[in-house]
Design an enzyme around this catalytic site. Sequence first.
Site, short mmCIF file in Angstrom:
data_model
loop_
_atom_site.label_atom_id
_atom_site.label_comp_id
_atom_site.label_asym_id
_atom_site.label_seq_id
_atom_site.Cartn_x
_atom_site.Cartn_y
_atom_site.Cartn_z
CG HIS A 34 17.23 1.90 2.97
ND1 HIS A 34 16.16 2.19 3.78
CD2 HIS A 34 16.75 1.93 1.70
CE1 HIS A 34 15.08 2.38 3.03
NE2 HIS A 34 15.42 2.25 1.76
CG HIS B 129 16.26 1.42 -3.40
ND1 HIS B 129 15.39 0.35 -3.34
CD2 HIS B 129 16.05 2.13 -2.26
CE1 HIS B 129 14.68 0.42 -2.22
NE2 HIS B 129 15.06 1.49 -1.55
CG HIS C 115 11.16 0.08 1.67
ND1 HIS C 115 12.13 -0.84 1.46
CD2 HIS C 115 11.63 1.25 1.12
CE1 HIS C 115 13.14 -0.29 0.82
NE2 HIS C 115 12.87 0.99 0.61
CD GLU D 197 9.21 5.76 1.95
OE1 GLU D 197 8.85 4.67 1.44
OE2 GLU D 197 9.99 6.56 1.38
N1 ADE Z 1 12.16 2.27 -3.89
C1 ADE Z 1 13.20 3.10 -3.93
N2 ADE Z 1 13.11 4.05 -2.99
C2 ADE Z 1 11.95 3.80 -2.31
C3 ADE Z 1 11.29 4.42 -1.24
N3 ADE Z 1 11.79 5.50 -0.62
N4 ADE Z 1 10.12 3.89 -0.82
C4 ADE Z 1 9.60 2.80 -1.42
N5 ADE Z 1 10.19 2.19 -2.44
C5 ADE Z 1 11.36 2.67 -2.90
ZN ZN Z 2 14.29 2.47 0.10
#
Ligand code: ADE
Ligand code: ZN
Length: 371
Positions: A43, A45, A222, A225
Amino acid sequence: MKGADERFQSEANSANIMSMPAAATDALTIGNALRALPKAELHLHLEGSVNATTFAEMARHHDVELPPHSHPAELFDYSDLAGFLDVYALVAASMIDRRDFERVTYECLERCAANGARHVEMFFSPEAHIEHGVPYDTVLAGITAGVRHAEVDFGLSCLLIPAINRELGGLRAVEFVEMVLAHRTDDIVGVGLDFNEIGYPPELFVDAFRLAEQAGLRRTSHAGEVGPAQNVRDGIELLHCERVDHGYNIVQDPELLAECVASQVPFTVCPTTTTFTTDHRDLSAADHPIRVMYDAGLNMTVNSDDPTMFGAELTDEYSKLNRLMGFSFDELAQLALASLDAAWIDEPTKSSWRAEWASDIECISARLDEQ
Ligand code: ADE
Ligand code: ZN
């Protein structure tokens, strides 16, 4: 011997177990041991992994206006998900040429390797570049070149996960998957779904995920969160996701938690992210969701999400679990092996790596026990 391309001036991979203190009398700190642990980063980005100085350089080069700052690191300042995503968009807007993508990918994987990652499954955000007139094939070509160089120079492997920006809605998501499929390469292993959950629930993306599934792409999203536990359930049941990214709010739904413990669907958790984007900012709290998820028996992997933008590399994430949440070295070693099990690589490769990783972990553990 480095690969043909020396342009990005790498440093040596400091996570190799051969680079741990050699003599039995040299202390092996828990920090070194956690760095050396073989890991899969599942995970991460790309755009959240750009060095602040690289970001500032690219922005200057492409005349992208940045907020006032006296040092590039000051640009990474936010206190919630929406504020973070604004800066994330600015980083993305500074990546224009194929070479920018190659450079940031290479630098990102260099740091992954230095943190003991031997396999990476990396999200990238095509929409954030297309919005600025950068074609998807330019993005993909640059990232792929960076991956190839990094694989040679750092001896890790990397697969790619183009991520759907949920804030653009379900119809665009279908077009996005069609675009991904039209440019499919062996590096593309699956699709993700990210950005702000609020207002963009999983049900909007059923058609896009069905298309991805029918084409044989792996799926993750995702969920939970900043959105409700229901997003975790819907990600699994409606989108047929094989992993859940974050998922913290599952702790508010004991029934779903029990179901996910039973199914052992992997959750890719990111400790530092919780201190920026969620209400759970104290990692040492007994009721921090990561603690609760682990204690419940959920299948969990440790990840860094946006390491430069949140100021924590993969080793830091393991280390925070040790220092702030009381996880032992053995528990963290098991989580590192769980990250391999949750990776989207073929079974024969996985099983041969599992034997290698287990043997390296035994060496590291024996060195720690000697002290
Ligand atoms: N894109 C990069 N980090 C993210 C996160 N923590 N939550 C949602 N989208 C993301
Ligand atoms: Zn993420």
